[in-house]
Design an enzyme around this catalytic site. Structure first.
Site, PDB file in Angstrom:
ATOM      1  CD  GLU A 186      10.195   5.738  -4.835  1.00 49.16           C
ATOM      2  OE1 GLU A 186      10.335   6.836  -5.391  1.00 49.16           O
ATOM      3  OE2 GLU A 186      10.611   5.494  -3.708  1.00 49.16           O
ATOM      4  CE1 TYR A 195      16.009   6.430  -7.194  1.00 53.78           C
ATOM      5  CE2 TYR A 195      13.773   6.149  -6.358  1.00 53.78           C
ATOM      6  CZ  TYR A 195      14.994   5.614  -6.725  1.00 53.78           C
ATOM      7  OH  TYR A 195      15.203   4.251  -6.633  1.00 53.78           O
ATOM      8  CE  LYS A 231      16.233   3.099 -10.490  1.00 51.36           C
ATOM      9  NZ  LYS A 231      17.607   2.514 -10.538  1.00 51.36           N
ATOM     10  NE  ARG A 288       7.141   4.808   0.255  1.00 55.09           N
ATOM     11  CZ  ARG A 288       6.146   5.679   0.055  1.00 55.09           C
ATOM     12  NH1 ARG A 288       4.881   5.311   0.160  1.00 55.09           N
ATOM     13  NH2 ARG A 288       6.419   6.942  -0.272  1.00 55.09           N
TER      14      ARG A 288
HETATM   15  P1  NAD Z   1      22.593   3.368  -2.577  1.00 62.77           P
HETATM   16  O1  NAD Z   1      22.453   4.840  -2.704  1.00 62.77           O
HETATM   17  O2  NAD Z   1      22.865   2.759  -1.245  1.00 62.77           O
HETATM   18  O3  NAD Z   1      23.735   2.842  -3.563  1.00 62.77           O
HETATM   19  C1  NAD Z   1      23.890   3.315  -4.872  1.00 62.77           C
HETATM   20  C2  NAD Z   1      25.344   3.118  -5.278  1.00 62.77           C
HETATM   21  O4  NAD Z   1      25.498   3.572  -6.633  1.00 62.77           O
HETATM   22  C3  NAD Z   1      26.336   3.912  -4.428  1.00 62.77           C
HETATM   23  O5  NAD Z   1      27.407   3.085  -4.051  1.00 62.77           O
HETATM   24  C4  NAD Z   1      26.816   5.020  -5.355  1.00 62.77           C
HETATM   25  O6  NAD Z   1      28.135   5.472  -5.101  1.00 62.77           O
HETATM   26  C5  NAD Z   1      26.686   4.325  -6.700  1.00 62.77           C
HETATM   27  N1  NAD Z   1      26.573   5.288  -7.807  1.00 62.77           N
HETATM   28  C6  NAD Z   1      25.728   6.350  -7.900  1.00 62.77           C
HETATM   29  N2  NAD Z   1      25.920   6.988  -9.068  1.00 62.77           N
HETATM   30  C7  NAD Z   1      26.891   6.293  -9.731  1.00 62.77           C
HETATM   31  C8  NAD Z   1      27.522   6.441 -10.976  1.00 62.77           C
HETATM   32  N3  NAD Z   1      27.192   7.466 -11.793  1.00 62.77           N
HETATM   33  N4  NAD Z   1      28.483   5.566 -11.350  1.00 62.77           N
HETATM   34  C9  NAD Z   1      28.838   4.543 -10.528  1.00 62.77           C
HETATM   35  N5  NAD Z   1      28.267   4.356  -9.316  1.00 62.77           N
HETATM   36  C10 NAD Z   1      27.310   5.212  -8.940  1.00 62.77           C
HETATM   37  O7  NAD Z   1      21.262   2.767  -3.214  1.00 62.77           O
HETATM   38  P2  NAD Z   1      20.572   1.338  -3.003  1.00 62.77           P
HETATM   39  O8  NAD Z   1      19.475   1.493  -2.034  1.00 62.77           O
HETATM   40  O9  NAD Z   1      21.625   0.328  -2.801  1.00 62.77           O
HETATM   41  O10 NAD Z   1      19.904   1.160  -4.442  1.00 62.77           O
HETATM   42  C11 NAD Z   1      20.583   0.426  -5.471  1.00 62.77           C
HETATM   43  C12 NAD Z   1      19.676   0.355  -6.694  1.00 62.77           C
HETATM   44  O11 NAD Z   1      18.461  -0.303  -6.353  1.00 62.77           O
HETATM   45  C13 NAD Z   1      19.275   1.708  -7.257  1.00 62.77           C
HETATM   46  O12 NAD Z   1      19.258   1.609  -8.654  1.00 62.77           O
HETATM   47  C14 NAD Z   1      17.868   1.933  -6.727  1.00 62.77           C
HETATM   48  O13 NAD Z   1      17.123   2.752  -7.600  1.00 62.77           O
HETATM   49  C15 NAD Z   1      17.350   0.513  -6.722  1.00 62.77           C
HETATM   50  N6  NAD Z   1      16.278   0.217  -5.756  1.00 62.77           N
HETATM   51  C16 NAD Z   1      16.423   0.563  -4.446  1.00 62.77           C
HETATM   52  C17 NAD Z   1      15.422   0.217  -3.541  1.00 62.77           C
HETATM   53  C18 NAD Z   1      15.551   0.555  -2.073  1.00 62.77           C
HETATM   54  O14 NAD Z   1      14.598   0.357  -1.329  1.00 62.77           O
HETATM   55  N7  NAD Z   1      16.673   1.050  -1.589  1.00 62.77           N
HETATM   56  C19 NAD Z   1      14.282  -0.461  -3.987  1.00 62.77           C
HETATM   57  C20 NAD Z   1      14.163  -0.779  -5.354  1.00 62.77           C
HETATM   58  C21 NAD Z   1      15.185  -0.443  -6.224  1.00 62.77           C
HETATM   59  O1  DAU Z   2       9.990   1.807  -3.316  1.00 62.30           O
HETATM   60  C1  DAU Z   2      11.356   1.653  -3.600  1.00 62.30           C
HETATM   61  C2  DAU Z   2      12.106   2.901  -3.203  1.00 62.30           C
HETATM   62  O2  DAU Z   2      12.157   2.884  -1.787  1.00 62.30           O
HETATM   63  C3  DAU Z   2      13.513   2.979  -3.781  1.00 62.30           C
HETATM   64  O3  DAU Z   2      13.404   3.117  -5.180  1.00 62.30           O
HETATM   65  C4  DAU Z   2      14.295   4.164  -3.206  1.00 62.30           C
HETATM   66  O4  DAU Z   2      15.628   4.127  -3.670  1.00 62.30           O
HETATM   67  C5  DAU Z   2      14.276   4.053  -1.705  1.00 62.30           C
HETATM   68  O5  DAU Z   2      14.916   5.188  -1.127  1.00 62.30           O
HETATM   69  C6  DAU Z   2      12.841   3.965  -1.194  1.00 62.30           C
HETATM   70  O6  DAU Z   2      12.125   5.195  -1.446  1.00 62.30           O
HETATM   71  P1  DAU Z   2      11.149   5.835  -0.333  1.00 62.30           P
HETATM   72  O7  DAU Z   2      11.045   7.271  -0.613  1.00 62.30           O
HETATM   73  O8  DAU Z   2       9.910   5.021  -0.203  1.00 62.30           O
HETATM   74  O9  DAU Z   2      12.063   5.527   0.969  1.00 62.30           O
HETATM   75  P2  DAU Z   2      12.464   6.389   2.265  1.00 62.30           P
HETATM   76  O10 DAU Z   2      13.281   5.474   3.108  1.00 62.30           O
HETATM   77  O11 DAU Z   2      13.032   7.698   1.920  1.00 62.30           O
HETATM   78  O12 DAU Z   2      11.042   6.610   2.953  1.00 62.30           O
HETATM   79  C7  DAU Z   2      10.168   5.533   3.238  1.00 62.30           C
HETATM   80  C8  DAU Z   2       8.854   6.122   3.751  1.00 62.30           C
HETATM   81  O13 DAU Z   2       9.081   6.716   5.034  1.00 62.30           O
HETATM   82  C9  DAU Z   2       8.294   7.224   2.875  1.00 62.30           C
HETATM   83  O14 DAU Z   2       6.873   7.169   2.945  1.00 62.30           O
HETATM   84  C10 DAU Z   2       8.795   8.515   3.546  1.00 62.30           C
HETATM   85  C11 DAU Z   2       8.777   8.137   5.002  1.00 62.30           C
HETATM   86  N1  DAU Z   2       9.791   8.773   5.889  1.00 62.30           N
HETATM   87  C12 DAU Z   2      11.092   8.769   5.493  1.00 62.30           C
HETATM   88  C13 DAU Z   2      12.059   9.273   6.320  1.00 62.30           C
HETATM   89  C14 DAU Z   2      13.526   9.293   5.901  1.00 62.30           C
HETATM   90  C15 DAU Z   2       9.396   9.264   7.113  1.00 62.30           C
HETATM   91  O15 DAU Z   2       8.207   9.241   7.485  1.00 62.30           O
HETATM   92  N2  DAU Z   2      10.361   9.764   7.939  1.00 62.30           N
HETATM   93  C16 DAU Z   2      11.684   9.799   7.605  1.00 62.30           C
HETATM   94  O16 DAU Z   2      12.517  10.263   8.411  1.00 62.30           O
END
Ligand code: NAD
Ligand code: DAU
Length: 329
Positions: free
Chosen positions: A120, A145, A149, A209
């Protein structure tokens, strides 16, 4: 190894992966245990790790923990775009101040650091753009957000170049898989359907996505830790682009519901249209390959997991839906 954010979705998956595979490594997890975290995510390895409850935004704690580590893997972050639109402050604290503290400690104690980031940071592609993000893509974040990042990535690059911190960065696309928090798109829709509630699509449902299974993301992180070059960035993606509408319709088919059994809800402000990753560098340089190449199979496995593990998500579901109700989505 210090794993920050190791009680969250991706960080806990990483810890559950590393502990049995790498008995030579002592793992310490630090996590502030925010609403998305759960100690239960670490249950299978709980007796083989150290756990520190605290925030990486606490400079003293970050310094003490980094001092004892050979490598830091930073997953800790506030991770949900919708929350960042409602209240950006915790995103600045965890995602910017937090990495700054880790970098200062890594600089002082000469500790290797891998920073886990997101696609992102590059902003959006248009729906008809044949291009994808690669390591040369321009930073252009859209939401609070993704801006935090992006800030973190730039701090890591600066500390690597100016202070010689041995750092790597990975930017991954959208993850899915077991134990993802129910606020996120795929688990929200699966759990809605399981509870007899229609899936909710933001805007037109046409946003795209690029989906990757969390196991494949962490296999890539492990490869970077083992074989990545200091100072480098690696983009991670499984080449599984899909429109949100397609995902919902696939879930409806898997779960035996009619293809039009969903609601459109108001769009997310600033909603990025499309993300897509070109993973050529990590494939060519580190030989990483995703195991889950078929999104439908990955979704079937994820539906089976959420259906069979209601206790893991039922508690968080009502609170997550109350937060959505408050913002009309
Ligand atoms: P998540 O929200 O499930 O987990 C994040 C964790 O970080 C939580 O356990 C939270 O308590 C902890 N945390 C937050 N702030 C903190 C702090 N100040 N000190 C210590 N711990 C803290 O998120 P996730 O989906 O597991 O994402 C993990 C990492 O991967 C993030 O950096 C996110 O940006 C990155 N990421 C996520 C995705 C995705 O699709 N979910 C994709 C690419 C990158
Ligand atoms: O691309 C990586 C990112 O993917 C990570 O960095 C973020 O931590 C992670 O949350 C995710 O971000 P998105 O905003 O893409 O994910 P989210 O699951 O919130 O939404 C995915 C897509 O679905 C986005 O286009 C918004 C849409 N959406 C989301 C929700 C929760 C819906 O249409 N309906 C919904 O209810």
């Amino acid at each position: 190894m210090l794993v920050t954010g190791g009680a969250g979705f991706i960080g806990a998956n990483f810890v559950r992966r590393m502990v049995p595979r790498r008995p030579d490594i002592d793992v310490t997890v630090v996590d502030s245990l925010n609403y998305a975290a759960s100690r239960a995510n670490l249950a299978p390895v709980e007796d083989r790790i150290e756990f520190a409850h605290g925030s990486i935004a606490d400079a003293g704690l970050a310094d003490r923990l980094v001092k004892d580590a050979d490598i830091v893997v930073n997953f800790a972050a506030e991770s949900h775009n919708d929350h960042s639109l409602a209240d950006p402050r915790p995103f600045l604290e965890s995602n910017v101040i937090g990495i700054w503290n880790l970098l200062e400690a890594a600089r002082k104690h000469r500790t290797r650091l891998h920073h886990v980031s997101t696609d992102e940071v590059f902003g959006e592609l248009s729906l008809d753009d044949p291009g994808r993000f690669d390591e040369q893509a321009r930073y252009n974040p859209s939401s609070p957000y993704s801006a935090t990042k992006a800030s973190a990535d730039l701090l890591v690059r600066a500390w690597a170049r100016s202070f010689g911190v041995e750092a790597t960065i990975s930017n991954c696309s959208n993850n899915y898989g077991p134990l993802q928090h129910v606020e996120k798109f795929i688990p929200r829709q699966i759990t809605n359907i399981l509870l007899g509630v229609k899936p909710k699509l933001y805007g037109t449902g046409r946003n795209v996505r690029d989906w990757i299974h969390v196991d494949d993301h962490n296999a890539a992180v492990e490869a970077i830790i083992d074989r990545g070059r200091a100072g480098e960035t690696y983009l991670i993606g499984a080449e599984c682009e899909a429109a949100n509408l397609t995902i919902v319709q696939t879930l409806l088919t898997i779960m035996g519901k009619p293809g039009d059994w969903f609601d459109f809800v108001p769009d997310r402000p600033g909603h990025d249209l499309r993300y897509a990753i070109d993973p050529s560098k990590i494939r060519g340089e580190l030989g990483w390959r995703p195991r889950y190449r078929n999104l439908e199979e990955g979704l079937e496995a994820t539906v089976a997991w959420y259906s069979g593990h209601r206790a893991a998500w039922e508690g968080a579901k009502a609170a997550a839906e109350r937060r959505y109700e408050a913002i009309g989505r």
